[in-house]
Design a protein around this motif. Structure first.
Motif, short mmCIF file in Angstrom:
data_model
loop_
_atom_site.label_atom_id
_atom_site.label_comp_id
_atom_site.label_asym_id
_atom_site.label_seq_id
_atom_site.Cartn_x
_atom_site.Cartn_y
_atom_site.Cartn_z
N ARG A 130 10.60 36.76 -39.77
CA ARG A 130 11.59 37.82 -39.71
C ARG A 130 11.39 38.57 -38.40
O ARG A 130 10.34 38.44 -37.76
N PHE B 128 9.14 48.20 -39.19
CA PHE B 128 10.35 47.97 -39.99
C PHE B 128 10.73 46.49 -39.93
O PHE B 128 10.84 45.91 -38.86
N ILE B 129 10.90 45.89 -41.11
CA ILE B 129 11.31 44.49 -41.17
C ILE B 129 12.84 44.42 -41.20
O ILE B 129 13.47 44.96 -42.10
N HIS B 130 13.38 43.76 -40.19
CA HIS B 130 14.83 43.65 -40.10
C HIS B 130 15.26 42.31 -40.69
O HIS B 130 15.29 41.30 -40.00
N TYR B 131 15.56 42.32 -41.99
CA TYR B 131 16.03 41.09 -42.63
C TYR B 131 17.44 40.78 -42.12
O TYR B 131 18.32 41.64 -42.16
N GLN B 132 17.63 39.57 -41.65
CA GLN B 132 18.96 39.15 -41.23
C GLN B 132 19.44 38.09 -42.21
O GLN B 132 18.79 37.06 -42.37
N ASN B 133 20.52 38.38 -42.85
CA ASN B 133 21.10 37.44 -43.81
C ASN B 133 22.52 37.16 -43.41
O ASN B 133 23.10 37.89 -42.62
N PRO B 134 23.08 36.10 -43.96
CA PRO B 134 24.48 35.82 -43.63
C PRO B 134 25.37 36.99 -44.01
O PRO B 134 25.10 37.71 -44.98
N TRP C 47 24.69 43.15 -33.70
CA TRP C 47 23.69 43.71 -34.61
C TRP C 47 22.32 43.06 -34.44
O TRP C 47 21.42 43.30 -35.24
N ASP C 48 22.17 42.21 -33.45
CA ASP C 48 20.84 41.68 -33.17
C ASP C 48 19.97 42.83 -32.64
O ASP C 48 20.42 43.62 -31.80
N PRO C 49 18.73 42.92 -33.10
CA PRO C 49 17.89 44.05 -32.72
C PRO C 49 17.39 43.94 -31.27
O PRO C 49 17.46 42.88 -30.67
N ARG D 51 9.14 33.08 -44.40
CA ARG D 51 9.80 32.71 -43.15
C ARG D 51 9.73 33.85 -42.15
O ARG D 51 9.51 35.00 -42.50
#
Lengths: 198, 198
Positions: A32, A40-46, A14-16, A30
């Motif tokens: 992103r 489009f901001i791809h927020y990656q969270n746990p 799922w890494d862009p 931080r």
């Protein structure tokens, strides 16, 4: 406030793509990943992995992985939680998908943070409603094994070793603090093996 | 296997733009949002909110929200977990960011699934290292309040009511099962109010 850099970790499905660039969005503190084409901001969270130590009498349900990573190694039924579920429902769905098993949740056994790969693993103690289990599409085989017969060196992940050790420690207890990341010897279970004292 | 449709929920800042389309990717079993321009699959999974009921003697740390949603209402320090953290570290960072507070984690108090908005909330019991607290950028004010002085009707979210009620129930206990989504009256705490019996 500047943020710590996200630690090195393996590239995940799922890494862009490469045209996403690192940038601190307005109002954020931080970096992103932002799509250079459409902003489009791809927020990656746990991500949450939910699973269970499922028992039938004294035997524990294990599944042999049919997919990478760790294809051919044994694991507890567990997988990524989806939107629209509770953590309990996610653990029940994973038991159904990976081992065709119907389970009743007993209680929360453990919660582990695996920061390097951005996971929080939530493991329940659960009872099988019947011994009727079978390999789902992501499993090569399933088995109900006594604690003495756990194939420790063939387990898929350190957290599987932890959850089985914590499950053993919790046996016969109703009230106990939810287990978390171990310290000491149990923290060093790679390659996987039987923890000392079990 | 087809998947259940994701339930209706408010549009959130990290929802992708309109040129992402719903499609079941190869090898998957549920609809995902896929960028029609570059085929990037945007997996949406539940997000983790980590926070704590932080105490100084018998007083509890509350923060008044300076941002929407629920600006002006009182909450426990909590927020989205970031990559590279453990759940404990996330709770400590949120206490620092929202209330300039340094805390020591005692133990896991509660874990709530809020499926409608795709959240899992992980709440710790924690001790303030000092009473030196102050509003961070996302707070209008902070306060250390006795249990009898909690402004129940001015609380920001149902889970804040739940966590405070569960904290109260856990007082003086070392070993207890981690609390989860309540049933009965406590499940119906909207609009927020003081739970019966407290």
């Amino acid at each position: 406030m500047t943020s710590p850099v996200v630690p090195e970790r393996p590239r995940l499905p799922w890494d862009p793509p490469d045209h996403f660039e690192k940038r601190v969005p307005d109002g954020d503190n931080r970096e992103r990943l932002v799509c250079a084409r459409c902003e489009f901001i791809h927020y990656q969270n746990p991500k949450i992995v939910a699973g269970a130590v499922c028992t039938w009498d004294d035997r524990i349900l294990l599944a042999k992985r049919a997919i990478e990573p760790r294809k051919g190694f044994w694991t507890l039924p567990a997988g990524y939680m989806e939107l629209g579920e509770t953590t309990e429902q996610a653990a029940q769905r994973e038991a159904r998908e990976e081992a065709c098993a119907t389970i009743e949740i007993d209680r929360l056994l453990a919660m582990y943070s695996v920061a390097r790969i951005g996971q929080v693993q939530i493991m329940y103690r659960a009872r099988l409603v019947s011994a009727d289990v079978a390999a789902g599409p992501e499993s090569e085989a399933v088995a109900l094994v006594g604690f003495a017969d756990i194939p420790w060196e063939q387990l898929a992940f350190p957290t599987v070793v932890w959850a089985l050790a914590h499950f053993h420690d919790s046996r016969g207890k109703a009230d106990f603090a939810t287990y978390s990341n171990p310290t000491g010897d149990l923290a060093k279970m790679w390659p996987p093996r039987k923890p000392a004292g079990l």
